[in-house]
Design a protein around this motif. Structure first.
Motif: not given
Length: 329
Positions: A43, A47-48, A122, A134-135, A137, A142
């Motif tokens: 992340i 995004g992931i 997810y 979305e995630a 960092y 987070i």
């Protein structure tokens, strides 16, 4: 069937990434503290991303309308909890509003919970579960980008309204039950923290489950778990006693939440002595049902608040209860 296919074409659904069980040796911060890595999950501020065989294809890089944290204009704090806070945000180029759940990665318990929540959200594909976008960092936090439910939590709604009218409460209950059917029957998960503050609502009358940080995966429909985790006020008797528990424990929290909305306050008497509350939940009578609510509502809530979990019907059966059928006809 055609309607369902059309809906899925219109709304992006990410390809699942399998996240391994959490362990203190499996996470790290890379690239100058710019990337959070946990097993096959990465992340960053973009995004992931998956790793190895689980990398998403070019057309499935995440949410189609947000690709970076810098695209968001941050707004007011909507609420704070034990694991972090939720903040309103606006996508600058589209004007679309969303909610950002912000959690630090440096605290072990919070880190474990956020990874569990990301995994659950997810792969979720259900209109009664808050939508995951979305995630990201950045700087030790987070940021989980979620659908904004503009009326807040069911707890917020109840505190403003005092008491929620029975017809409106039935409409919300139907949606909660559909969310629990999805979680229990299709995902084989126990939420373990069903309460008014973990049920989101919007001004269109929609209600969705949220806060999946302490969900527990079970292998099948008759599996059980034994850990003591969740909010004690809404824990079922079997969980408080440290007994094995399963999906039926979520129905206790669900029933107690409905009763709280009908009464306008937490159903059990206020006390400063924790053991008094525990005894009331484990061995005391079911709290009184308001006189201005129907007998069918009372019967429905009493089924949810049976002391013995085997006497609590599953969510799928409660959808067929006469209170639900008549109230939503």
């Amino acid at each position: 069937m055609e309607e369902k296919k059309t809906r899925r074409k219109e709304k992006f659904r990410p390809k699942p990434i399998e996240i391994p069980p959490s362990s203190e040796t499996s996470w790290r911060l890379d690239a100058g503290n710019a990337v959070f890595t946990h097993g096959n999950l990465e992340i960053s501020s973009e995004g992931i991303k998956g790793a190895a065989e689980n990398v998403r294809s070019d057309d499935l890089k995440g949410c189609q309308w947000i690709t970076g944290l810098d695209e968001l204009e941050l707004g007011e704090i909507l609420g704070r909890g034990s694991t972090g806070f939720v903040q309103k945000a606006i996508h600058k180029s589209t004007g679309r509003r969303l909610a950002l759940k912000v959690i630090s990665v440096y605290e072990q318990e919070k880190r474990h919970q956020l990874l569990k929540e990301i995994r659950t959200l997810y792969k979720a594909d259900n209109p009664y579960v808050v939508e995951f976008y979305e995630a990201f960092y950045k700087d030790g936090n987070i940021y989980i980008a979620l659908e904004l439910m503009d009326a807040g939590t069911l707890s917020d709604l109840a505190s403003k309204a005092g008491k929620i009218p029975e017809v409106a409460l039935a409409s919300l209950a139907v949606q909660m039950l559909h969310g629990l059917v999805y979680l229990h029957s299709l995902q084989h998960q126990v939420h373990r923290d069903i309460k008014p503050s973990n049920l989101l609502v919007n001004f269109e009358g929609q209600c969705k489950l949220t806060d999946f940080g302490i969900t527990r995966d079970l292998q099948d429909s008759i599996a059980v778990c034994t850990s003591f985790i969740g909010t004690a006020f809404y824990m079922s008797p079997e969980r408080i006693k440290g007994s094995e528990y399963s999906y039926h424990s979520d129905l206790w929290g669900f029933g107690l939440s409905l009763l709280e909305c009908a009464i306008g306050k937490f159903p059990y008497p206020e006390t400063d002595v924790y053991i008094d509350l525990v005894q009331a939940i484990v061995s005391g009578p079911i709290p009184d049902i308001p006189d201005d609510y129907s007998d069918l509502f009372g019967d429905f809530v009493r089924l949810c608040l049976q002391k013995d979990p085997v006497d609590r019907p599953p969510a799928s059966a409660l959808l067929k209860h006469q209170w639900i059928v008549q109230s939503t006809a």
